[in-house]
Enzyme design. Structure first.
Site, short mmCIF file in Angstrom:
data_model
loop_
_atom_site.label_atom_id
_atom_site.label_comp_id
_atom_site.label_asym_id
_atom_site.label_seq_id
_atom_site.Cartn_x
_atom_site.Cartn_y
_atom_site.Cartn_z
N ASP A 17 -1.08 -8.02 -5.61
CA ASP A 17 -0.36 -6.94 -4.94
C ASP A 17 1.11 -7.08 -5.34
O ASP A 17 1.52 -8.12 -5.88
CB ASP A 17 -0.56 -7.06 -3.43
CG ASP A 17 0.27 -6.08 -2.64
OD1 ASP A 17 0.22 -4.89 -2.97
OD2 ASP A 17 0.98 -6.51 -1.72
N ASP A 19 4.47 -5.25 -3.46
CA ASP A 19 5.41 -5.33 -2.34
C ASP A 19 4.91 -6.30 -1.28
O ASP A 19 3.78 -6.18 -0.80
CB ASP A 19 5.59 -3.96 -1.70
CG ASP A 19 6.25 -2.96 -2.64
OD1 ASP A 19 7.36 -3.24 -3.11
OD2 ASP A 19 5.63 -1.91 -2.92
N ASP A 178 -0.95 -9.67 0.65
CA ASP A 178 -0.28 -10.05 1.89
C ASP A 178 -0.78 -9.29 3.11
O ASP A 178 -0.25 -9.49 4.20
CB ASP A 178 1.23 -9.82 1.76
CG ASP A 178 1.61 -8.34 1.75
OD1 ASP A 178 0.92 -7.56 1.06
OD2 ASP A 178 2.58 -7.97 2.43
#
Length: 233
Positions: A17, A19, A178
């Site tokens: 991922d 951001d 995240d």
């Protein structure tokens, strides 16, 4: 010295991922969000609040910003999307910073011969602009954003498309993210997932039910080896 990966110990492909996983882009996303909230006559939101809103793409971020500041309609969010994108594109890496240890880890993965790519719900053009601003084009031959395909995370096909374009094998792939969106996409794709504890998720990383959790990128290689070994044992 080049470290050559042992196929029995490490995955051959790692999908990240963006951001909240590789980059702390919170300050620049907050500035863009507050830019369009001001256009709508709304008060600004804080960096901490935006961190909890990130993960499902720009349109959803705007919707959440409007909801947090008094409510809004999908049509209103849509009308603010272009101003958001224009502002953010012009300010994509003003205050964004890689998380500690990221660049060293990406270098190590590359030197090990491990394929690495990005699967993000951020628009592909903005993702590429951020990666270029950080000087990371050499690491990521494949970057697929939330608008790259007819589907996106948590649809596992988003991850599998990255793996396919990298020339990898899902059976030897690990996702790193995240949020619950990343974990859900990994489960849908049938690949293990490592969660970072320092990202943007409003849910603590330990509660995401990832296969492993790391607190710093210097722990990633051990985590990748552990989850890959558990899968292939």
């Amino acid at each position: 010295m080049t470290f050559i990966v042992n196929d029995n110990n490490m995955p051959r492909c790692v999908v990240f991922d963006l951001d909240g996983t590789l980059v702390d882009s919170g300050p620049d996303l907050t500035a863009a969000t507050n830019h369009v909230l001001a256009l709508a006559g709304r008060p600004p939101v804080t960096l901490a609040e935006v961190r909890d809103m990130v993960g499902a793409g720009a349109r959803k971020l705007i919707e959440r910003g409007l909801a947090h500041t008094g409510g809004g309609t999908p049509e209103q969010a849509e009308s603010l999307l272009r101003p958001f994108l224009d502002y953010y594109a012009a300010n994509v890496c003003v205050a964004s910073q890689p998380f500690p240890g990221v660049e060293q880890t990406l270098t190590r993965l590359q030197e090990a011969g491990i394929l690495i790519g990005i699967c993000t719900n951020k628009f592909e053009s903005l993702s590429r602009a951020l990666i270029a601003a950080l000087g990371w084009e050499r690491f990521f031959p494949v970057i697929l954003g939330g608008d790259s395909l007819p589907f996106r995370k948590p649809d596992g096909r988003h991850i599998l498309a990255v793996v396919e374009q990298l020339g990898g094998d899902p059976a030897h792939t690990v996702m790193v993210g995240d949020s619950a969106v990343d974990v859900g996409a990994a489960r849908s794709a049938g690949v293990p997932v490592v969660a970072v504890s320092f990202g943007f998720s409003s849910v603590p990383a330990e509660e995401l039910e990832a296969d492993a959790v790391i607190d710093h990128y210097d722990q990633l290689f051990d985590a990748l080896a552990a989850v890959h070994k558990a899968r292939t044992a």
